[in-house]
Design an enzyme around this catalytic site. Structure first.
Site, short mmCIF file in Angstrom:
data_model
loop_
_atom_site.label_atom_id
_atom_site.label_comp_id
_atom_site.label_asym_id
_atom_site.label_seq_id
_atom_site.Cartn_x
_atom_site.Cartn_y
_atom_site.Cartn_z
N ASP A 57 0.58 -0.86 -0.08
CA ASP A 57 -0.08 -0.02 -0.63
C ASP A 57 0.48 1.80 -0.35
OD1 ASP A 57 -1.95 1.77 0.83
OD2 ASP A 57 -3.19 0.06 0.49
N HIS A 93 -3.22 3.52 -5.03
CA HIS A 93 -2.78 2.52 -3.53
C HIS A 93 -1.33 2.15 -3.83
CE1 HIS A 93 -5.73 3.47 -0.61
NE2 HIS A 93 -6.00 2.70 -1.85
N GLU A 130 -9.98 2.86 -5.08
CA GLU A 130 -9.44 4.28 -4.63
C GLU A 130 -8.48 4.60 -5.51
OE1 GLU A 130 -10.66 5.26 0.11
OE2 GLU A 130 -9.17 3.43 -0.75
N TRP A 144 -17.03 -3.51 -0.41
CA TRP A 144 -16.27 -2.77 0.88
C TRP A 144 -17.32 -1.41 0.59
CZ3 TRP A 144 -14.16 1.49 1.18
CH2 TRP A 144 -13.49 2.32 0.33
C1 ACM Z 1 -10.92 -0.21 1.23
O1 ACM Z 1 -11.44 -0.13 2.24
N1 ACM Z 1 -10.74 1.15 -0.01
C2 ACM Z 1 -11.02 -1.62 0.56
#
Ligand code: ACM
Length: 554
Positions: free
Chosen positions: A203, A274, A341, A407
């Site tokens: 990440d 990320h 994201e 999610w």
């Molecule tokens: C996440 O919580 N961005 C998968």
């Protein structure tokens, strides 16, 4: 008292099948997750001692036998032997693990039968035997109560899981956890009959897996110069170099450890967003190659910092090389490729990205993300494996075999089901264990509240789905993001006892769920946690202030 009356009393006491002093109170029989069927029977408790033998019908059952022997040694100081069943068929004082030839009607089903003389555990798979053995551990006298000989009450159990995917995630990028704790974490999953460990290895805040072809990923990408202090946006930076990573040998050791516990380790390699730790190591892979990228030191950076990969052929070569090493290392048929994201603004601003969009005949940046995910998905397929991604991978058309992790609530999961994808539910409002579980916590957590009862009452199959659609719900998992979890003690505190609730919603029949009975069983489970030395949140009521042991760190 007359002699005849004494004789009568004596006769009565001899005919009572159970020695009352050694029979656990019914309240103490407390199994989590709740089995499909559990019947307590009359009879003297089975007593374990150094003379008890574990008898196994197949060498494959050695893993379960070893686990049981280690557990008995560690928590009861009993040295128990292991032998082949075929040479000891009539032996009493034995725990028999029998793999049957007939296939059980349910995946991973087991039957457990306890009499005064023998414990018999039967299943058609070695995994089923392992789960039955976990149930047996919970029928044992609680460890640490001073009793020398553990006992098991006479009982019959028939059991199998509700879902085939029962997962738990750990983010080791925001904070790094060494292999000793990772093994403990895997044990916790095994005790709760979970079967997938989702290891969030990369990440913005650190790259945590050795990749031989790209040494800068760990030389540079695994380290940050400091860490934000306090709740984002924070009150400063501690200025301390922080990081760590797992060597490939350590990773192999973890995979084997998990495999001995019937847990598949799914690695996550984040892309195309990320990726700041990648860009710090290899800036050429970014949309601003001249930029001095640095491993992130603050949380919540989505959209604010450029952490996005440039979709050049060089980047694809990099990703394919990394994934090849990862796939050689991890036997898991599933590779998680993130996909969440990813801000579009950096591709919008980059002439190189825009040129690639035109050359590939793509509509826009959303189409570009979709192109990247499907291209990597096909590459993963070419190695015989399947991708899992966060629900953003559904934006656009997604290849048929890809698995969707929902999610952002259940919307993505429902859409995934409607488009015939396998779905793992992990909605943040029910299954993000980094959120506070008490109204007032004694240390920092993400500023959201997720009490135990909300986890317990969550059902991974939304009401709106037809029975056929419900078949696409593969299972669920909870996630432990570690912005505010900097050490094992805090990780345990955030995990327990919500892990118990998770295990029950994944394993036990939906109709059997009963929160009050769960709390009764949980109080017993907490005594087991005390014996294991686990840090947990002990406040069982909604909205109570926690009464945990002191915590250190964030
Ligand atoms: C996440 O919580 N961005 C998968």
């Amino acid at each position: 008292m007359k002699f005849s009356a004494i004789l009568l009393l004596l006769a009565l006491s001899l005919s009572v099948p159970c020695r009352s002093q050694s029979l656990p109170q019914p309240a103490a029989v407390a199994i989590i997750p709740q089995p499909v069927e559990l019947k307590l029977k009359n009879g003297l408790n089975f007593q374990l001692s150094n003379n008890t033998l574990i008898l196994i019908s197949d060498p494959e059952l050695t893993k379960s036998a070893d686990f049981l022997a280690d557990y008995l040694l560690r928590y009861y100081h009993i040295h128990i032997g292991i032998a082949r069943y075929t040479h000891n068929e009539n032996r009493k004082n034995a725990i028999r693990f029998l793999r049957t030839a007939s296939v059980a009607p349910h995946h991973d089903q087991y039957r457990l039968s306890v009499t005064s003389d023998v414990v018999e555990l039967t299943a058609s798979s070695d995994k089923g035997i392992f789960y039955g053995m976990q149930t047996m551990l919970q029928l044992l006298t609680l460890p640490g109560n001073g009793q020398i000989r553990p006992e098991i009450p006479c009982a019959e159990v028939l059991d199998y899981p509700r879902f085939d995917y029962r997962g738990m995630h750990l983010d080791v990028s925001r904070h790094f956890f060494g292999t000793t704790f990772i093994k403990r974490y895997i044990d916790y999953l095994a005790f709760h009959k979970l079967n997938y460990f989702h290891w969030h290895l990369t990440d913005d805040h650190g790259w945590r897996i050795e990749i031989k072809k790209y040494p800068e990923l760990t030389r540079i990408g695994a380290w940050r110069k400091g860490t934000i202090i306090g709740l984002y946006p924070g009150v400063g930076n501690d200025g301390k170099r922080y990081g760590g990573y797992y060597t490939q040998d350590e990773i192999k050791d973890i995979i084997n450890y998990a495999s001995d516990r019937y847990i598949t380790v799914i690695p996550e390699i984040e892309m195309p967003g990320h990726s700041l730790s990648v860009l710090a190591a290899y800036p050429d892979l970014g949309t601003e190659p001249d930029k001095k990228y640095e491993v992130a030191q603050t949380w919540g950076i989505f959209n604010k910092f450029n952490n996005v990969l440039q979709p050049t052929e060089k980047t694809f070569r990099f990703l394919e090389n990394v994934l090849t090493e990862v796939m050689d290392l991890f036997p898991s048929p599933y590779i998680h490729i993130g996909g969440d994201e990813c801000s579009r603004i950096w591709w919008k601003r980059s002439p190189v990205s825009q040129q690639i969009i035109r050359e590939k005949g793509l509509k826009d940046e959303n189409d570009l993300q979709n192109y990247m995910i499907n291209r990597i998905g096909k590459f993963v397929n070419s190695k015989g494996k399947t991708i899992i991604g966060w629900d953003e991978i559904l934006e656009g058309s997604l290849q048929a075999d890809a698995v969707v992790m929902s999610w952002r609530g259940e919307k993505g999961g429902i859409y995934g089901v409607k488009t015939k994808h396998r779905v793992i539910m992990t909605p943040e409002n029910f299954l993000y264990f980094n959120h506070a579980q008490s109204v007032k916590e004694d240390s920092l957590t993400a500023a959201k509240y997720l009490p135990l009862s909300s986890v317990y009452n969550y059902d991974p199959v939304p009401n709106s789905l037809s029975p056929a659609e419900a078949g696409y719900i593969w299972g669920a998992q909870a996630n432990l993001w570690t912005e505010y979890i900097s050490n094992p003690s805090k990780a345990e505190y955030m995990l327990f006892p919500r892990l118990d609730a998770l295990s029950e919603l994944l394993w036990s029949p939906g109709k059997k769920r009963n929160y009050d009975d769960f709390l009764r069983r949980l109080r017993v489970q907490m005594k087991r946690y005390d014996a294991w030395g686990v840090n947990y949140n002990s406040s069982l009521g909604p909205g109570q202030k926690n009464e945990s042991k002191a915590l250190v760190g964030h």
